[in-house]
Design an enzyme around this catalytic site. Structure first.
Site, PDB file in Angstrom:
ATOM      1  N   HIS A  11      -5.157 -23.753   5.224  1.00 18.94           N
ATOM      2  CA  HIS A  11      -6.381 -23.904   5.138  1.00 18.94           C
ATOM      3  C   HIS A  11      -7.834 -24.413   5.888  1.00 18.94           C
ATOM      4  CE1 HIS A  11      -4.978 -25.713   1.218  1.00 18.94           C
ATOM      5  NE2 HIS A  11      -3.822 -26.591   1.331  1.00 18.94           N
ATOM      6  N   ARG A  14       0.742 -10.549  -8.389  1.00 21.63           N
ATOM      7  CA  ARG A  14       2.428 -10.792  -8.198  1.00 21.63           C
ATOM      8  C   ARG A  14       2.877 -12.267  -8.330  1.00 21.63           C
ATOM      9  NH1 ARG A  14       0.313  -7.638  -3.377  1.00 21.63           N
ATOM     10  NH2 ARG A  14       1.793  -5.293  -3.264  1.00 21.63           N
ATOM     11  N   ARG A  49       2.547  -8.967 -12.797  1.00 19.04           N
ATOM     12  CA  ARG A  49       3.999  -7.969 -12.772  1.00 19.04           C
ATOM     13  C   ARG A  49       5.030  -8.991 -12.485  1.00 19.04           C
ATOM     14  NH1 ARG A  49       5.232  -5.518  -7.037  1.00 19.04           N
ATOM     15  NH2 ARG A  49       5.476  -7.268  -6.234  1.00 19.04           N
ATOM     16  N   GLU A  75       7.630   3.330  -8.205  1.00 20.15           N
ATOM     17  CA  GLU A  75       8.228   2.940  -6.779  1.00 20.15           C
ATOM     18  C   GLU A  75       9.375   3.476  -6.389  1.00 20.15           C
ATOM     19  OE1 GLU A  75       6.747  -2.050  -6.079  1.00 20.15           O
ATOM     20  OE2 GLU A  75       8.029  -1.946  -7.471  1.00 20.15           O
ATOM     21  N   ASN A 104       3.695   1.140  -0.924  1.00 18.08           N
ATOM     22  CA  ASN A 104       4.214   0.343  -0.350  1.00 18.08           C
ATOM     23  C   ASN A 104       6.330   0.642  -0.598  1.00 18.08           C
ATOM     24  OD1 ASN A 104       1.902  -0.883   0.131  1.00 18.08           O
ATOM     25  ND2 ASN A 104       2.792  -2.333  -0.341  1.00 18.08           N
ATOM     26  N   ASP A 105       6.404   0.227  -1.025  1.00 17.66           N
ATOM     27  CA  ASP A 105       8.033   0.746  -1.579  1.00 17.66           C
ATOM     28  C   ASP A 105       8.225   2.218  -1.862  1.00 17.66           C
ATOM     29  OD1 ASP A 105       9.204  -1.629  -1.027  1.00 17.66           O
ATOM     30  OD2 ASP A 105       9.006  -2.315  -3.230  1.00 17.66           O
ATOM     31  N   ARG A 163      10.653  -0.338   5.336  1.00 19.25           N
ATOM     32  CA  ARG A 163       8.279  -1.067   5.220  1.00 19.25           C
ATOM     33  C   ARG A 163       8.775  -2.117   6.205  1.00 19.25           C
ATOM     34  NH1 ARG A 163       7.114  -3.259  -0.701  1.00 19.25           N
ATOM     35  NH2 ARG A 163       5.440  -4.241   0.810  1.00 19.25           N
ATOM     36  N   CYS A 194      -1.740   0.328  -6.496  1.00 19.59           N
ATOM     37  CA  CYS A 194      -2.125  -0.184  -5.825  1.00 19.59           C
ATOM     38  C   CYS A 194      -0.707  -0.835  -4.582  1.00 19.59           C
ATOM     39  CB  CYS A 194      -1.251  -1.944  -7.333  1.00 19.59           C
ATOM     40  SG  CYS A 194       0.953  -1.486  -7.632  1.00 19.59           S
TER      41      CYS A 194
END
Ligand code: PEP
Ligand code: MG
Length: 612
Positions: free
Chosen positions: A217, A324, A360, A465, A488-489, A499, A536
């Site tokens: 935090h 996400r 998503r 993806e 990414n995927d 990855r 994205c």
């Protein structure tokens, strides 16, 4: 408690000393150290069992009343902080306030008092027990990755409220930062999150601590306050003397003690450059993401946890392009039900004040996993090669109740603002078709029950993806209402390079022409079928790569919030003709490094041309 320049027992060596800590909040500062100490409370006897429970209970209640009043005073100070600091600190104070109410913590402490314990001991032992439970829940594997980060944060919250109660029980005062001279660099062994509420960002040049980490935090708060900060700078306090001058670089994590004349001069130049950079990026916030040739792009932010919301608001992002939803299931002992999920989505949608939010549905499997899902018997079946096993939409279609609950929660929350629903890891039109049937059925069921949901239902789209999805994008786009390219995927599956694996990190390259050709296919399919296409993956945060993606036909990007101004600056300097020319060359390149060299050469010709 006083804040003083401290001379350490060990005489500090003269001359410049360079230390490395964890960079948690960017910016460069130069100034004198002001070292803040907290007086230690007296040692606590945890062995006593002969105390009068009624007396100790009365002391505890008095300490709770005092702690609550202190938190209220901290809350009253919030108005003085920047907007994003207010949100972050406000929600943390709310967590503390709830712990002091009729909580599990309170019940645990009171039970210990019943055994004749001293109130201080009951508080310390109970908060420690709850923190330990968070860090390694009995009978379950210790949390990992994001879950471990959240568990550490939660454990820190218990310890912090415990320390506050013990201080109030023993009458040990807190440190105050009011005596720190303007422009000083606050140096402490450790900085608690609540301390951040006491820091006036206009007076403190930077913060350096000996302990702490980048994900707690305190780090989030310092970033929200925009104070350059480096935590976990080991060996710091032992080397600092009276009036020690420091240079703090919150971007690299470097802390320089007693800088030489030359280092100090370079630091002053860096401070001025950083201030100019922030001003330039700040100005960009309100400007459109328009290419120098006139075409306007959409730049949105990815959200992984709700705490990112203030950063998103500050970034100038035009909505959330990828929410996400995995955070709903992290650290959860049980699966969140429809009402709980709705209650988490709704404020996020409301906070975007009419800007769209793409949610998503959960993408578990592969390297991501959740205790709550495992306990509910929902696991990625194959451990031979999890990335190629049951993940994303495959998992959801096998556990339809999970998908239905998520759809229902999103539909309920969608009355709060414009929403789109995104399916992860689609590799065939049949998966999209099956998911759409579930979506429509959930919509009909809610309407029958008289629940207010949008009509027509929010757009249902898919992630691109997998190479299969990219190659079939024209077919998929007939049924998908939008496409979101997850590089990414897509990179992982196209190049057969995990990855997350370091031994193939050199092979994992989103700029590889094979990946670019698939991006091109997806963008073309969207264009032909008149379906919006966004990108994205992490690549969207790369100011060098975005003009190339524009050349490949992508017009909408969703990225880490902090990247939005940087990408906007790159975009505003780029011209569509150049983007297209680069795309043609990149598609014909032999490998990623060739593409990368081309992008760097292009960026060098444009540097900073997009400011203002
Ligand atoms: C992607 O794969 O590019 C993506 C955005 O999804 P995630 O990183 O969550 O797998
Ligand atoms: Mg993905």
């Amino acid at each position: 408690m006083k804040t003083t320049e401290r001379s350490t027992a060990r005489r500090p060596r003269a001359g410049e000393v360079r230390l490395e800590g964890q960079p948690v909040s960017s910016g460069v500062a130069i100034g004198h150290a002001a070292i803040a100490h907290d007086p230690d409370p007296p040692p606590i006897d945890t062995t006593r069992r002969d105390c009068d429970p009624a007396h100790e209970r009365a002391r505890l209640h008095e300490a709770i009343t005092r702690s609550t009043a202190q938190l209220r005073r901290l809350h009253d100070r919030l108005a003085l902080l920047p907007e994003d600091g207010q949100v972050e600190i406000g929600s943390l104070l709310e967590v503390y306030r709830r712990m002091l109410g009729p909580s599990r913590l309170r019940r645990g402490i009171e039970a210990r008092l019943g055994h004749g314990m001293l109130a201080e001991a009951a508080v310390q032992l109970e908060t420690e027990a709850l923190a330990a439970f968070m860090l390694s829940p009995p009978g379950r594997p210790a949390p990992e990755g994001e879950d471990a980060v959240a568990a550490r944060r939660r454990a820190g919250e218990f310890r912090e409220i415990g320390r506050r109660l013990v201080r109030n029980l023993s009458g040990t005062p807190y440190r105050s930062f009011s005596a720190i001279p303007d422009g000083a660099i606050l140096v402490a062994e450790q900085l608690r999150p609540a301390d951040a509420a006491l820091i006036d960002p206009s007076r403190i040049a930077a913060v350096v601590t000996e302990e702490g980490g980048s994900t707690g935090h305190t780090a989030i708060l310092l970033r929200a306050l925009g104070i350059p900060a480096v935590l976990a700078t080991h060996g710091l306090l032992a080397r600092i003397g009276r009036r020690t001058r420091l240079v703090v670089d919150g971007t690299t994590g470097q802390v320089i003690l007693r800088p030489s004349t030359r280092t100090a001069a370079a630091a002053r130049v860096a401070v001025a450059a950083y201030a100019r950079e922030r001003q330039a990026l700040g100005r960009l916030r309100r400007l459109p993401a328009r290419l120098s040739s006139g075409e306007v792009l959409t730049l949105q932010a990815n959200l992984e946890i709700p705490a990112e919301l203030p950063m998103i608001a500050q970034s100038g992002a035009a909505g959330i392009g990828l929410l996400r939803s995995e955070f709903l299931f992290m650290n959860a002992g049980t699966l969140p039900d429809e009402a709980r999920q709705e209650s988490l989505y709704r404020p996020l949608i409301e906070a975007m004040s009419g800007d769209p939010v793409t949610i998503r549905v959960v993408d578990w499997g592969s390297e991501k996993n959740s205790d709550a899902l495992a306990q509910a018997g929902i696991g990625a079946g194959s451990d031979v090669n999890p990335a190629l096993g049951v993940r994303g939409i495959r998992l959801l279609l096998r556990h339809r109740a999970l998908l239905e609950t998520q759809f229902a929660a999103i539909l309920r929350a969608a009355t709060a603002g414009p929403v789109r629903v995104l399916l992860p890891m689609v590799s065939s039109p049949a998966e999209l078709h099956a998911a759409r049937e579930v979506y429509a059925r959930v919509g009909r069921r809610l309407r029958r029950k008289g629940v207010d949901i949008p009509d027509p239902l929010p757009p249902l789209g898919i992630m691109i993806e997998t190479p299969a999805a990219a190659l079939m994008a024209d077919v998929l786009a007939q049924e998908a209402e939008f496409l979101a390219i997850g590089t990414n995927d897509l990179t992982m599956y196209t190049l057969a390079a995990d990855r997350a694996a370091t031994d193939v990190a050199g092979l994992y390259d989103p700029l590889h022409p094979a990946v670019l050709r698939l991006v091109r296919l997806a963008a073309d399919a969207g264009l032909r079928q008149r379906r919006p296409v966004s990108l994205c993956g992490e690549m969207a945060s790369d100011p060098l790569a975005v003009p190339l993606m524009v050349g490949l036909g992508v017009r909408s990007f969703s990225m880490h919030a902090s990247a939005v101004p940087h990408v906007k600056r790159a975009v505003r300097a780029a011209a569509m003709d150049d983007c297209r020319r680069m795309a043609c060359r990149a598609l014909e390149a032999a490998d990623g490094p060739e593409v990368s060299a081309m992008l760097m050469a292009y960026a060098a010709t444009l540097r900073h041309a997009g400011d203002g």
